[in-house]
Scaffold this active site. Structure first.
Site, PDB file in Angstrom:
ATOM      1  CB  VAL A 121      -0.963   0.002   1.198  1.00  0.00           C
ATOM      2  CG1 VAL A 121      -1.832   1.258   1.188  1.00  0.00           C
ATOM      3  CG2 VAL A 121      -1.858  -1.232   1.177  1.00  0.00           C
ATOM      4  CG  ASP A 122       3.599   2.568   3.193  1.00  0.00           C
ATOM      5  OD1 ASP A 122       2.698   3.405   3.334  1.00  0.00           O
ATOM      6  OD2 ASP A 122       4.194   2.056   4.152  1.00  0.00           O
ATOM      7  CB  VAL A 123       4.964   0.203  -3.062  1.00  0.00           C
ATOM      8  CG1 VAL A 123       5.426   0.273  -4.520  1.00  0.00           C
ATOM      9  CG2 VAL A 123       6.101  -0.289  -2.176  1.00  0.00           C
TER      10      VAL A 123
END
Length: 376
Positions: free
Chosen positions: A167-169
């Site tokens: 999700v961060d990526v």
């Protein structure tokens, strides 16, 4: 060499992964990024180890090359004032504090844009700046609350997270796109703007077919292990020795699969002739394919299937994945210089540009290190 984003100045107040990855992508394309870090250890990920390499946690190094590090205590008058000076000279500010924190520090969008009307100000939050403002935006939490874990794992097992902070990526990539769109608008009008990214919305957008199955058809997906909700066969299958991954995306490929495994009649069977029928009868199809694949090891099936145009392969570990990319001439690893004359071996930026390709000017900095000054 001239780069696409030469002359672009970014002040990066973000930590951990989404924001730092966004600014690293832009730095690879030529932007000058100043990373603002707190004095008591800097970015959290500096301590996220082992493993370490070159004295730095490898997690931190994944998202912080081509940057200068400047230590400032934003809670002090002097630290906040210096940060405002840096922001006033910048084209882009990126931050991922909880909503309201930057405002209290005198570094919010309203104050900085009043001084610099052309500023592009990117805020990355976990759940937006409204009712979800107080919720912590950790990737694992977003994977859970955002539905991703509910569709990841075995049907009779517990929900599973993805093996990387996906999700961060994804959010970092959305942020970089938003920043570039805002800069394009500024080129035309001279007007800056605020770019707002929240991790939950990024995950929902990235659910793709699983999301549209719900929004369009009201269908709520569940855990299916390695099977696909809409395609079959599209999963690993056991063979005479080892697992074989099949990714059959159309009826032509299925026909080729049946011929290679010696069961051509399956392509004419009404239960399997078209994809919708294969999905409805996936259990029986799997049983029949496993029986046929038991005749040979996976290592023998892969070349035969590939030659017939059937997407097939083995499951690589990380080393195997890099080795495959190397064998295909994709050059997945770049050597990025450190101040001591050694090099950090990092994953290559995957963006290919014929005229202004990414560059790798400096390895991720030590705390309060400014490689750009040493490089002139």
């Amino acid at each position: 060499m001239t780069q696409a984003l030469d002359g672009l100045r970014i002040v990066d107040f973000s930590r951990v992964l989404a924001g730092p990855l966004a600014t690293m992508v832009l730095a690879d394309l030529g932007a000058a990024v100043t990373k603002i870090e707190r004095p008591d250890g800097g970015d959290d990920t500096r301590a996220w180890g082992p493993p370490y390499a070159g004295g730095l946690a490898t997690y931190f190094q994944a998202a912080n090359r081509n940057k200068d590090s400047v230590v400032l205590d934003l809670r002090t008058v002097d630290g906040a004032a210096r940060a405002r000076e840096l922001a006033a000279a910048a084209d882009v500010v990126v931050e991922n504090f909880r909503p309201g924190v930057m405002d209290r520090l005198g570094l919010g969008h309203a104050e900085l844009s009043a001084a610099s009307p052309g500023l592009v100000y990117c805020s990355i939050t976990g759940f937006g700046s409204g009712a979800g403002a107080a919720l912590p935006g950790y990737d694992l939490l977003i994977q859970a609350l955002g539905g991703l874990m509910s569709i990841t794992g075995e049907p009779d097992g517990e929900p599973q997270k993805v093996g990387v902070a996906l999700v961060d990526v994804i959010s970092g990539l959305f942020a970089s796109v938003g920043i570039l769109a805002a800069l394009r608008h500024r080129e035309r009008t001279g007007e800056g703007q605020r770019v707002e990214i929240d991790l939950l919305s990024c995950l929902l957008a990235a659910l793709a077919n699983q999301g549209s199955a719900y929004t369009l058809a009201g269908r709520v997906g569940g855990r299916m292990g390695n099977a696909h909700p809409s395609i079959a066969p599209y999963e690993p299958l056991p063979t005479g020795d080892g697992d074989l991954v099949l990714a059959v995306g159309n009826d032509r490929q299925f026909g080729a699969l049946t011929r290679v495994v010696g069961r051509p009649e399956l392509a004419e069977d009404a239960r399997f002739a078209v994809n919708e029928a294969r999905v409805a009868n996936r259990g029986e199809l799997r049983r029949l394919l496993v029986d046929a694949l038991a005749a040979k090891p996976a290592a023998d099936w892969v070349p035969a299937l590939s030659a017939a145009g059937v997407p097939a392969g083995r499951v690589n570990d990380i080393a195997g994945a890099f080795a495959l990319a190397e064998s295909l001439g994709l050059d997945p690893i770049v050597e990025v210089p450190r101040p001591d004359g050694t090099a950090a071996r990092l994953t290559r930026n995957p963006i290919g540009l014929s005229a202004t390709p990414p560059t790798y000017r400096s390895a991720p900095p030590a705390l309060d290190e400014r490689p750009s000054e040493a490089n002139g």
